[in-house]
Write a protein that holds these residues in place. Structure first.
Motif, PDB file in Angstrom:
ATOM      1  N   GLU A 269       0.841  -1.192   0.000  1.00 54.38           N
ATOM      2  CA  GLU A 269       0.000   0.000   0.000  1.00 54.38           C
ATOM      3  C   GLU A 269       0.884   1.252   0.000  1.00 54.38           C
ATOM      4  N   VAL A 270       0.269   2.418   0.187  1.00 52.49           N
ATOM      5  CA  VAL A 270       0.984   3.687   0.016  1.00 52.49           C
ATOM      6  C   VAL A 270       2.018   3.928   1.109  1.00 52.49           C
ATOM      7  N   ALA A 271       1.641   3.734   2.363  1.00 47.71           N
ATOM      8  CA  ALA A 271       2.543   4.039   3.470  1.00 47.71           C
ATOM      9  C   ALA A 271       3.601   2.952   3.619  1.00 47.71           C
ATOM     10  N   PRO A 272       4.767   3.293   4.154  1.00 44.81           N
ATOM     11  CA  PRO A 272       5.765   2.255   4.421  1.00 44.81           C
ATOM     12  C   PRO A 272       5.218   1.237   5.413  1.00 44.81           C
ATOM     13  N   CYS A 273       5.497  -0.026   5.160  1.00 43.54           N
ATOM     14  CA  CYS A 273       5.060  -1.142   6.011  1.00 43.54           C
ATOM     15  C   CYS A 273       3.551  -1.380   5.953  1.00 43.54           C
ATOM     16  N   GLN A 274       2.880  -0.816   4.956  1.00 46.33           N
ATOM     17  CA  GLN A 274       1.431  -0.990   4.818  1.00 46.33           C
ATOM     18  C   GLN A 274       1.133  -1.864   3.598  1.00 46.33           C
ATOM     19  N   PHE A 275       0.136  -2.766   3.756  1.00 43.07           N
ATOM     20  CA  PHE A 275      -0.157  -3.745   2.715  1.00 43.07           C
ATOM     21  C   PHE A 275      -1.666  -3.967   2.618  1.00 43.07           C
ATOM     22  N   GLU A 276      -2.051  -4.804   1.644  1.00 44.36           N
ATOM     23  CA  GLU A 276      -3.480  -5.076   1.470  1.00 44.36           C
ATOM     24  C   GLU A 276      -3.710  -6.486   0.947  1.00 44.36           C
ATOM     25  N   PHE A 277      -4.775  -7.113   1.455  1.00 43.02           N
ATOM     26  CA  PHE A 277      -5.343  -8.342   0.910  1.00 43.02           C
ATOM     27  C   PHE A 277      -6.745  -8.015   0.397  1.00 43.02           C
ATOM     28  N   ALA A 278      -7.128  -8.586  -0.736  1.00 36.44           N
ATOM     29  CA  ALA A 278      -8.494  -8.425  -1.235  1.00 36.44           C
ATOM     30  C   ALA A 278      -9.030  -9.797  -1.636  1.00 36.44           C
ATOM     31  N   PRO A 279     -10.134 -10.242  -1.015  1.00 35.51           N
ATOM     32  CA  PRO A 279     -10.704 -11.548  -1.343  1.00 35.51           C
ATOM     33  C   PRO A 279     -11.678 -11.459  -2.509  1.00 35.51           C
ATOM     34  N   GLN A 280     -12.061 -12.603  -3.016  1.00 34.78           N
ATOM     35  CA  GLN A 280     -13.084 -12.664  -4.057  1.00 34.78           C
ATOM     36  C   GLN A 280     -14.450 -12.379  -3.443  1.00 34.78           C
ATOM     37  N   PHE A 281     -15.338 -11.790  -4.256  1.00 30.64           N
ATOM     38  CA  PHE A 281     -16.695 -11.510  -3.800  1.00 30.64           C
ATOM     39  C   PHE A 281     -17.405 -12.795  -3.385  1.00 30.64           C
ATOM     40  N   THR A 282     -18.253 -12.680  -2.363  1.00 28.46           N
ATOM     41  CA  THR A 282     -19.101 -13.796  -1.965  1.00 28.46           C
ATOM     42  C   THR A 282     -20.339 -13.232  -1.277  1.00 28.46           C
ATOM     43  N   ASP A 283     -21.243 -14.109  -0.820  1.00 26.59           N
ATOM     44  CA  ASP A 283     -22.463 -13.654  -0.151  1.00 26.59           C
ATOM     45  C   ASP A 283     -22.116 -12.768   1.044  1.00 26.59           C
ATOM     46  N   ALA A 284     -22.963 -11.779   1.307  1.00 26.81           N
ATOM     47  CA  ALA A 284     -22.662 -10.761   2.318  1.00 26.81           C
ATOM     48  C   ALA A 284     -22.413 -11.358   3.697  1.00 26.81           C
ATOM     49  N   ASN A 285     -23.262 -12.286   4.128  1.00 28.21           N
ATOM     50  CA  ASN A 285     -23.098 -12.881   5.454  1.00 28.21           C
ATOM     51  C   ASN A 285     -21.792 -13.657   5.535  1.00 28.21           C
ATOM     52  N   LEU A 286     -21.516 -14.449   4.507  1.00 31.00           N
ATOM     53  CA  LEU A 286     -20.280 -15.228   4.479  1.00 31.00           C
ATOM     54  C   LEU A 286     -19.069 -14.309   4.369  1.00 31.00           C
ATOM     55  N   ALA A 287     -19.172 -13.248   3.574  1.00 30.51           N
ATOM     56  CA  ALA A 287     -18.060 -12.304   3.433  1.00 30.51           C
ATOM     57  C   ALA A 287     -17.717 -11.663   4.768  1.00 30.51           C
ATOM     58  N   THR A 288     -18.744 -11.382   5.566  1.00 29.20           N
ATOM     59  CA  THR A 288     -18.519 -10.789   6.888  1.00 29.20           C
ATOM     60  C   THR A 288     -17.789 -11.765   7.797  1.00 29.20           C
ATOM     61  N   ASP A 289     -18.250 -13.012   7.820  1.00 25.85           N
ATOM     62  CA  ASP A 289     -17.571 -14.029   8.625  1.00 25.85           C
ATOM     63  C   ASP A 289     -16.137 -14.236   8.148  1.00 25.85           C
ATOM     64  N   GLN A 290     -15.961 -14.269   6.842  1.00 24.71           N
ATOM     65  CA  GLN A 290     -14.629 -14.523   6.296  1.00 24.71           C
ATOM     66  C   GLN A 290     -13.667 -13.382   6.595  1.00 24.71           C
ATOM     67  N   ASN A 291     -14.163 -12.150   6.609  1.00 23.14           N
ATOM     68  CA  ASN A 291     -13.270 -11.043   6.945  1.00 23.14           C
ATOM     69  C   ASN A 291     -12.825 -11.122   8.403  1.00 23.14           C
ATOM     70  N   GLN A 292     -13.746 -11.486   9.300  1.00 28.25           N
ATOM     71  CA  GLN A 292     -13.360 -11.670  10.703  1.00 28.25           C
ATOM     72  C   GLN A 292     -12.329 -12.789  10.832  1.00 28.25           C
ATOM     73  N   LEU A 293     -12.552 -13.848  10.082  1.00 27.10           N
ATOM     74  CA  LEU A 293     -11.641 -14.990  10.107  1.00 27.10           C
ATOM     75  C   LEU A 293     -10.283 -14.606   9.521  1.00 27.10           C
ATOM     76  N   MET A 294     -10.302 -13.804   8.467  1.00 27.61           N
ATOM     77  CA  MET A 294      -9.059 -13.349   7.847  1.00 27.61           C
ATOM     78  C   MET A 294      -8.207 -12.568   8.843  1.00 27.61           C
ATOM     79  N   MET A 295      -8.837 -11.640   9.578  1.00 27.72           N
ATOM     80  CA  MET A 295      -8.078 -10.850  10.547  1.00 27.72           C
ATOM     81  C   MET A 295      -7.493 -11.740  11.638  1.00 27.72           C
ATOM     82  N   THR A 296      -8.253 -12.757  12.056  1.00 35.04           N
ATOM     83  CA  THR A 296      -7.765 -13.687  13.078  1.00 35.04           C
ATOM     84  C   THR A 296      -6.541 -14.448  12.589  1.00 35.04           C
ATOM     85  N   VAL A 297      -6.613 -14.974  11.378  1.00 27.70           N
ATOM     86  CA  VAL A 297      -5.502 -15.744  10.814  1.00 27.70           C
ATOM     87  C   VAL A 297      -4.277 -14.850  10.608  1.00 27.70           C
ATOM     88  N   MET A 298      -4.494 -13.650  10.093  1.00 33.58           N
ATOM     89  CA  MET A 298      -3.380 -12.724   9.875  1.00 33.58           C
ATOM     90  C   MET A 298      -2.660 -12.415  11.185  1.00 33.58           C
TER      91      MET A 298
END
Length: 702
Positions: A269-298
């Motif tokens: 990303e723009v700032a030093p030491c800053q980065f980004e992950f972007a997942p594929q689109f999915t159903d809204a409820n599942l996308a919400t769960d997956q984002n929480q899960l992504m932060m946990t795994v990261m």
């Protein structure tokens, strides 16, 4: 090396696993219920599903199960229960019943409720959400079967982020089908909200972060001078990913792939030491769960690579903060993206009806969107550098803006979806040019076939912003449908819709803005247009209490009026407690690190100054002034710390709203003054005396 396709979804109890492990009739009843069928799951079906789920999970190494839910802390919560139990003769066995799958009872007393229950009332329930598949989180010594669930009080009152979201999804999907029916789409069986959340984050050296109490306890730096090199050269954005970071990303992706999360993009990303992950689109409820899960795994994997993950919206002053751009669209059962313009005029009228419904809703309820992204961390981010301003506006791009504003002249034969860019060199391919540019300063922007809500904070659960955005859109779709129906007696669907769109073009003019939202003149223009402007978190949260917003959420059955007030109080309490912790940590760092370092530097300089003046014929006035200025800074810090201590004592005796007002009006400015003094001293503190790693060291990956 295994290809991702060979292990993708390995740790998810997905449709493929269910088809293999469940009897055909059970599989069909379960999938029917998941897809909104007429019959609810009964205990007999649940028993069969639970047995299959347990066998599958234990085959992967799981020893426990947990109802995994989203309390209003915006984090996830879980209570682990063992599969192991003893029979009446004391023999060990592994068991998991349908009733245990459907419902569990965690202690709810210490989770935020916004005053809807007393702390001595402990009973709360979690209930299985079968629309989001169960998954296994493995550790070195076993694993846990995680069952996505809703969380509610013993009287049925929701206490989580998921239940309002599920209700908002149901509200918009039902209304979207109604609008499609008006356009003659009789074969459409369902509409789904699709979401993709782009997760920005920082990685810093864990060994350095551990030496900073503010990063450990607050997730952001409360003190620190700008580094000599920040993001001035713009050389980090899309740069070559540092090998250590790339290895970390690859490990995160591998774990997420096993959990059924497809990561499509990774980059600097723009700032030093800053980065980004972007997942594929999915159903809204599942996308919400997956984002929480992504932060946990990261977060879990970062220390294995010597990193500390920072998800705070503004971990470092003076450089970009982190957001979570939330992309949203609607897809019908025929596979059509309802926000995709085409070369078919009738489809484009339908497309504009859905687009117009959203901008109409935002023009009326933009304050609700502002409230949804109000958090302690996001207050430091919105309006700074790459983040959108705190004023909610919509960017459509020149093509769609021209279409809306020229509807009086008639509807165009087609809406250009893309053009060709010929680079003039036969060695290079031709490129597709979209029908509009991207406006990075707009909080909500149409980006070709979806809307991008850029104001969501990096640490936020997307459930809150999504719930409010879907509520606004659901109202807009219903309003558009009502207006079209009222005109159908005198005209066909196309003419009726165009007539409605002409009105929408006028009514939404206040919230549509195609210019630079960072320009100071936009603030004045927004005031003239009557748009809500809230620069602080408490001011933004108060928008939840506006009667029109409360009526909207109640009318859509997303939240009762009591739940809305409780949600507001929960968010405000989070703000007050977060800022109180930050004030306490700042006081601790100043007292035990900064003040002693100033004393050491003054002693060092004083000794050197005394020696120099004794052997050299000079007064060294500049040097002397600098020693004095350090002493003055220390004196002022003592005074400001006493003010901070008194302020915190005062806050403890105030009501929630009085405390938030005091923190906002006095506490934040006092913290800024203390930081300025500390940063001024840091400029002159020797590296050997410096009490904590500086920005110069933190913002470099070794």
């Amino acid at each position: 090396m295994e290809r991702p396709t060979s292990y993708f979804g390995r740790h998810v109890f997905n449709e493929k696993v269910m088809r293999e492990r469940l009897p055909k009739n059970v599989f069909e009843q379960l999938t029917s219920a998941i897809n909104g069928g007429p019959h609810k799951l009964n205990i007999k079906i649940a028993d069969v599903v639970a047995a299959a789920m347990k066998e599958w999970a234990t085959s992967l190494g799981a020893t426990h199960y947990a109802h995994w839910f989203h309390p209003r802390t915006e984090l996830t919560a879980e209570k682990h229960m063992a599969f192991l139990s003893l029979d009446d003769k004391g023999a060990p066995l592994e068991a998991f019943t349908g009733s245990e799958l459907i419902q569990s009872e965690p202690d709810a007393s210490s989770l935020p409720s916004g005053g809807m229950r007393s702390t001595f009332e402990a009973r709360g329930y979690t209930a299985w959400d079968p629309t989001s598949p169960a998954f296994v989180m493995l550790t070195e010594k076993g694993g846990t079967l995680c069952i996505p669930s809703i969380f509610l009080s013993w009287d049925g009152t929701p206490l989580d982020m998921k239940m309002p979201l599920l209700k908002a999804i149901a509200a918009i999907e039902a209304r979207a089908i109604r609008l499609l029916r008006l356009f003659g789409n009789r074969g459409v069986h369902w509409v789904k909200v699709t979401v993709g959340a782009e997760q920005e984050f920082f990685l810093v050296e864990d060994s350095l972060a551990r030496k900073r109490p503010d990063l450990v306890l607050c997730g952001r730096t409360l003190l620190g001078c700008p580094p000599p090199k920040g993001q001035q050269l713009e050389d980090h954005y899309f740069g070559a990913i540092h090998p250590r970071v790339l290895t970390y990303m690859e490990d995160v992706e591998a774990e997420l792939h096993k959990l059924g999360i497809a990561i499509k993009t990774r980059h600097d990303e723009v700032a030093p030491c800053q980065f980004e992950f972007a997942p594929q689109f999915t159903d809204a409820n599942l996308a919400t769960d997956q984002n929480q899960l992504m932060m946990t795994v990261m977060k879990r994997i970062a220390p294995h690579h010597g990193f500390k993950l920072l998800l705070h919206e503004k971990p470092f002053a003076g450089i970009n903060g982190s957001g979570k751009h939330t992309n949203i669209s609607l897809m019908d059962s025929d596979g059509y993206n309802l926000l995709e313009p085409t070369n078919n005029q009738r489809k484009n009228v339908q497309f504009l009806a859905f687009l117009g419904a959203l901008i109409l809703g935002i023009s009326k309820y933009s304050s609700l969107l502002r409230a949804s992204v109000a958090s302690p961390g996001n207050m430091h981010r919105l309006g700074g550098f790459e983040a959108p301003p705190a004023i909610m506006s919509v960017y459509l791009g020149s093509t769609l803006t021209n279409v809306l504003e020229r509807l009086e002249e008639g509807f165009p034969e087609e809406i250009p979806t893309s053009e060709i860019i010929d680079l003039g060199l036969t060695k290079l391919p031709t490129l597709k040019k979209e029908n509009s540019d991207r406006n990075r300063t707009a909080p909500l922007a149409f980006t070709g076939n979806k809307f991008e809500f850029r104001a969501t904070g990096a640490s936020q659960s997307i459930a809150g912003p999504l719930t409010m955005l879907l509520a606004v859109w659901a109202w807009g779709i219903e309003e558009v449908s009502n207006r079209i129906e009222s005109r159908l007696g005198n005209s066909d669907i196309t003419d009726a819709t165009l007539d409605v769109l002409r009105d929408i073009a006028k009514e939404s003019a206040n919230v549509r803005f195609e210019g630079n939202c960072y320009d100071k003149t936009w603030h004045d223009e927004a005031v003239r247009r009557g748009l809500p402007i809230a620069t602080t978190t408490p001011d933004a949260l108060s928008y939840y209490l506006i009667p029109e917003n409360r009526a909207l959420l109640s009318s859509l059955s997303i939240m009762t009026d009591r739940e809305i007030v409780a949600y507001y109080e929960t968010r405000l309490e989070q703000y007050v407690k977060t800022l109180d912790v930050e004030m306490a940590v700042m006081e601790d760092i100043i007292r035990h690190a900064v003040l002693p370092s100033i004393s050491k530097q003054v002693a060092l300089e004083g000794k050197a100054f005394e020696r120099a003046t004794s052997i050299l014929d000079s007064n060294f006035e500049s040097w002397k002034d600098k020693i004095k200025s350090l002493c003055d800074i220390k004196e002022q810090l003592y005074y400001r710390l006493e003010q901070l201590r008194n302020l915190r004592n005062k806050i403890s005796n105030y009501s929630l709203e009085e405390s938030s007002s005091l923190i906002t009006n006095e506490g934040i400015s006092l913290m800024n003054e203390i930081r300025s003094l500390s940063d001024a001293a840091e400029l002159w503190i020797d590296d050997m005396i410096q009490p904590y790693p500086s920005y110069r060291d933190l913002l470099v990956i070794q």
